[in-house]
Design an enzyme around this catalytic site. Structure first.
Site, PDB file in Angstrom:
ATOM      1  N   LYS A 106     -14.828 -46.203  21.524  1.00 45.82           N
ATOM      2  CA  LYS A 106     -13.821 -44.772  21.078  1.00 45.82           C
ATOM      3  C   LYS A 106     -12.118 -45.349  21.486  1.00 45.82           C
ATOM      4  CE  LYS A 106     -14.186 -40.472  20.054  1.00 45.82           C
ATOM      5  NZ  LYS A 106     -15.201 -39.756  19.248  1.00 45.82           N
TER       6      LYS A 106
HETATM    7  P1  NAD Z   1      -9.162 -31.586  14.538  1.00 44.32           P
HETATM    8  O1  NAD Z   1      -7.752 -32.210  15.109  1.00 44.32           O
HETATM    9  O2  NAD Z   1      -9.631 -31.530  13.354  1.00 44.32           O
HETATM   10  O3  NAD Z   1      -9.145 -30.097  15.227  1.00 44.32           O
HETATM   11  C1  NAD Z   1      -9.122 -29.684  16.491  1.00 44.32           C
HETATM   12  C2  NAD Z   1      -8.936 -28.032  16.562  1.00 44.32           C
HETATM   13  O4  NAD Z   1      -9.201 -27.864  18.161  1.00 44.32           O
HETATM   14  C3  NAD Z   1      -7.684 -27.657  15.981  1.00 44.32           C
HETATM   15  O5  NAD Z   1      -7.876 -26.270  15.408  1.00 44.32           O
HETATM   16  C4  NAD Z   1      -6.928 -27.426  17.549  1.00 44.32           C
HETATM   17  O6  NAD Z   1      -5.872 -26.448  17.131  1.00 44.32           O
HETATM   18  C5  NAD Z   1      -8.035 -26.955  18.200  1.00 44.32           C
HETATM   19  N1  NAD Z   1      -7.635 -27.048  19.752  1.00 44.32           N
HETATM   20  C6  NAD Z   1      -7.084 -27.990  20.284  1.00 44.32           C
HETATM   21  N2  NAD Z   1      -6.787 -27.594  21.736  1.00 44.32           N
HETATM   22  C7  NAD Z   1      -7.168 -26.598  21.913  1.00 44.32           C
HETATM   23  C8  NAD Z   1      -7.359 -25.507  22.907  1.00 44.32           C
HETATM   24  N3  NAD Z   1      -6.905 -25.882  24.013  1.00 44.32           N
HETATM   25  N4  NAD Z   1      -8.150 -24.233  22.585  1.00 44.32           N
HETATM   26  C9  NAD Z   1      -8.549 -24.009  21.181  1.00 44.32           C
HETATM   27  N5  NAD Z   1      -8.428 -24.781  20.538  1.00 44.32           N
HETATM   28  C10 NAD Z   1      -7.709 -25.943  20.474  1.00 44.32           C
HETATM   29  O7  NAD Z   1     -10.334 -32.277  15.409  1.00 44.32           O
HETATM   30  P2  NAD Z   1     -11.923 -32.646  14.920  1.00 44.32           P
HETATM   31  O8  NAD Z   1     -12.147 -33.654  14.448  1.00 44.32           O
HETATM   32  O9  NAD Z   1     -12.368 -31.142  14.483  1.00 44.32           O
HETATM   33  O10 NAD Z   1     -12.604 -32.629  16.625  1.00 44.32           O
HETATM   34  C11 NAD Z   1     -12.708 -31.613  17.452  1.00 44.32           C
HETATM   35  C12 NAD Z   1     -13.757 -32.047  18.279  1.00 44.32           C
HETATM   36  O11 NAD Z   1     -15.011 -32.300  17.398  1.00 44.32           O
HETATM   37  C13 NAD Z   1     -13.327 -33.100  19.383  1.00 44.32           C
HETATM   38  O12 NAD Z   1     -14.359 -32.896  20.605  1.00 44.32           O
HETATM   39  C14 NAD Z   1     -14.195 -34.137  18.464  1.00 44.32           C
HETATM   40  O13 NAD Z   1     -14.419 -35.295  19.427  1.00 44.32           O
HETATM   41  C15 NAD Z   1     -15.376 -33.799  17.804  1.00 44.32           C
HETATM   42  N6  NAD Z   1     -15.973 -34.590  17.018  1.00 44.32           N
HETATM   43  C16 NAD Z   1     -15.319 -34.781  15.894  1.00 44.32           C
HETATM   44  C17 NAD Z   1     -15.842 -35.553  14.773  1.00 44.32           C
HETATM   45  C18 NAD Z   1     -15.337 -35.657  13.504  1.00 44.32           C
HETATM   46  O14 NAD Z   1     -16.138 -36.103  12.734  1.00 44.32           O
HETATM   47  N7  NAD Z   1     -14.321 -34.959  13.106  1.00 44.32           N
HETATM   48  C19 NAD Z   1     -17.258 -35.869  15.009  1.00 44.32           C
HETATM   49  C20 NAD Z   1     -17.970 -35.651  16.062  1.00 44.32           C
HETATM   50  C21 NAD Z   1     -17.309 -34.989  17.342  1.00 44.32           C
END
Ligand code: NAD
Length: 418
Positions: A106
Site C-alpha cells: 500500500k
Molecule cells: P473515494 O475517494 O472514491 O471515496 C471516499 C468517500 O468517503 C467520499 O465520498 C468521501 O466524501 C467519503 N468520506 C471521507 N471521509 C469521510 C467521513 N469522515 N465520513 C463520511 N464519509 C467520508 O474512495 P474509495 O475508493 O471509494 O474508498 C473508500 C474506502 O474503500 C476506503 O477505505 C478504501 O480503502 C476502500 N477500498 C476501495 C477500493 C477501490 O477499488 N476503490 C478497493 C478496496 C477498498
C-alpha cells in the site's frame, strides 16, 4: 470517527486473534504481523506559482510470499506510516482470502488533493512515480487506486514508469483507463463484491437482500457503486453520506441521481430527493437491515457499535470497525462480512487486469463480472465452512484463519534466504 485508534495496532490485534487458531511458530507470526520494507520519501514538487512544496509519501511492501506486492495508493491528509503499514497488511490477507496469486502492499501521499490544480497533482504524482520506479514492476509490486486516486493518477504513474524504464509494461499498475490497458468492470468491482458478499450473507441467514433496507457511509467509488448495485438487487437504499454529512429517505434514495447531485455540488447533502439530513454517526446507527461502511478506517468504534441496529454489515472500506467495536457487534450477533472478503472485488479485478495486460488479450465485461462473482461466492462459502467447522467467534476471524494458513503455506515453501 474514532481517529485515535491506530490502524496498525488494530491490524495486529486482528492477526493475533486469528493466530490462536493457526499452527505457526512465534517467528512466523512476527513475519505475518510486520511489513517486509517501507519506502518513506519526501517529494519536492514545483507549484504553479514557481514555489517548491514538499510532500511526505510512503510505500509499504508487506508480504510477497504469494506473489508480487499489490495495493492501492491513497491521497489524504491523514496518511501516515502506520496507516500505510496497516493497509498493506490488510492487502496481504485480502489477496490470500480471495485466493489470487499476489501479495500485499500500500502507498500514500500526505496531501489534500482538493487544494491543488490538476497540473500540480500531475507533477506530484509523477514525482512519486519516479521514487517508486525502482520498487515496482509487473513481477515486483503493482499499485492501484485508493481514496482520492483513480484512473487519471494510474495513467500518470504508468506513463512515468514506462518512460523511465524505456518499456511497455501496462501490468505495472492497475485501475487504468480502458484505453491505457484497464479492465472492463474494474471501476465497479469493489462495490460489486461488497454487494455480492452482502447478498450471500443474507442468504446464509435465510433472508433475501431484495427485502433489505440499506445505509451507505461514504459516497465515493466503493460507496456509490455499492448503493447502485444494492438497488439493482431490489434493496431499498434509505441513507447515504459523505464527508460533509448524510441524507435519509424512508422510501429510498435514487442512487444514480444522488451521485449526479454529488458530482454537481460536491456532496450528497441537500439532495432534493431526500426527506431529511443525518450525521454520519446517526447514519451508522439507523434501523436498517444492511450497513455498508465505505469511507475510512475506525468509523465504527465501541460507542458507535453499541447503537448499530443493522443485522448485516458488509465492509466496503478497509478497517471501518475497531477491534473494540467488533467485540460489541459480535455480542449483538451482527453478521459482519469482513473487508478482506467484502471489498476484495477491487483487487480481484485488478488481478484480472494484470492477467489481461500480460496476455495482451482483453475480456468483455460479462466475463469479468462472472469470474468475480465465482471467486467471491466460493470464498464466502470457504469462510462459512471455516467459521462453522472451528466454531470461530466471527467471520473476520474465519477470514484471517483461512488467509494466514495460505500465507504460511507459501512462506514455508519460500524458505528464508540466505
Ligand atoms: P473515494 O475517494 O472514491 O471515496 C471516499 C468517500 O468517503 C467520499 O465520498 C468521501 O466524501 C467519503 N468520506 C471521507 N471521509 C469521510 C467521513 N469522515 N465520513 C463520511 N464519509 C467520508 O474512495 P474509495 O475508493 O471509494 O474508498 C473508500 C474506502 O474503500 C476506503 O477505505 C478504501 O480503502 C476502500 N477500498 C476501495 C477500493 C477501490 O477499488 N476503490 C478497493 C478496496 C477498498
Amino acid at each position: 470517527m474514532g481517529d485515535s485508534v491506530n490502524p496498525f495496532e488494530s491490524f495486529q490485534e486482528q492477526v493475533d486473534e486469528a493466530a490462536d487458531y493457526v499452527e505457526a511458530d512465534e517467528g512466523m507470526l512476527e513475519r505475518l504481523k510486520n511489513p517486509e520494507r517501507i519506502l518513506e520519501t519526501n517529494l519536492s514538487v514545483e507549484m504553479d506559482d514557481g514555489s517548491i512544496e514538499v510532500f511526505r509519501a510512503y510505500r509499504s511492501q508487506f508480504n510477497g510470499d504469494r506473489g508480487p506486492y499489490k495495493g492501492g495508493i491513497r491521497y489524504h491528509p491523514n496518511v501516515s506510516r502506520d496507516e500505510v503499514k496497516a493497509l498493506s497488511g490488510w492487502m496481504a490477507y485480502k489477496t490470500a482470502t480471495a485466493g489470487i496469486p499476489l501479495g500485499g502492499g500500500k502507498g500514500g501521499i500526505v496531501i489534500d488533493p482538493a487544494e491543488y490544480s490538476e497540473s500540480e497533482l500531475e507533477r506530484i504524482t509523477r514525482t512519486f512515480a519516479k521514487e517508486l520506479t525502482p520498487l515496482i514492476g509487473e513481477d515486483r509490486d503493482i499499485p492501484a487506486p485508493d481514496v482520492n486516486t483513480g484512473q487519471r493518477e494510474m495513467n500518470w504513474i504508468k506513463d512515468t514508469y514506462e518512460t523511465l524504464e524505456n518499456t511497455t509494461e501496462p501490468g505495472v499498475i492497475t485501475g487504468k483507463d480502458i484505453s491505457s490497458g484497464g479492465s472492463e468492470g474494474r471501476v465497479e468491482a469493489t462495490g460489486r463484491s461488497t454487494v455480492i458478499a452482502a447478498r450471500e450473507a443474507f442468504d446464509y441467514l435465510g433472508r433475501d437482500i431484495s427485502d433489505a433496507t440499506v445505509a451507505v457511509q461514504g459516497y465515493g467509488n466503493a460507496g456509490w457503486i455499492s448503493a447502485k448495485l444494492a438497488e439493482e438487487l431490489g434493496a431499498t437504499v434509505v441513507a447515504v453520506s459523505d464527508s460533509s454529512g448524510g441524507i435519509y429517505s424512508e422510501d429510498g434514495i435514487d442512487a444514480v441521481d444522488a451521485k449526479r447531485h454529488k458530482r454537481e455540488t460536491g456532496s450528497v447533502v441537500e439532495y432534493p430527493g431526500a426527506d431529511e439530513e443525518v450525521t454520519n454517526d446517526e447514519l451508522l446507527q439507523l434501523d436498517v437491515d444492511l450497513l455498508i461502511p465505505a469511507a475510512l478506517e475506525n468509523a465504527i468504534d465501541e460507542e458507535i457499535a453499541r447503537g448499530v441496529r443493522a443485522d448485516v454489515i458488509s465492509e466496503a472500506a478497509n478497517g471501518p470497525i475497531t477491534p473494540a467495536g467488533d467485540d460489541v457487534l459480535e455480542d449483538e450477533d451482527v453478521l459482519v462480512v469482513p473487508d478482506i472478503l467484502a471489498n476484495a472485488g477491487g483487487v480481484t479485478v485488478s488481478y484480472f487486469e494484470w492477467v489481461q495486460n500480460r496476455q495482451r488479450f482483453y475480456w468483455d465485461e460479462e466475463r469479468v463480472n462472472d469470474e468475480l462473482e465465482d471467486i467471491i461466492v466460493d470464498q464466502f462459502d470457504t469462510l462459512v465452512d471455516a467459521y462453522e467447522e472451528h466454531d470461530l467467534p466471527s467471520m473476520r476471524v474465519a477470514a484471517y484463519v483461512v488467509a494466514i494458513d495460505r500465507v504460511v503455506e507459501a512462506a514455508e515453501q519460500a524458505d528464508v534466504w540466505p
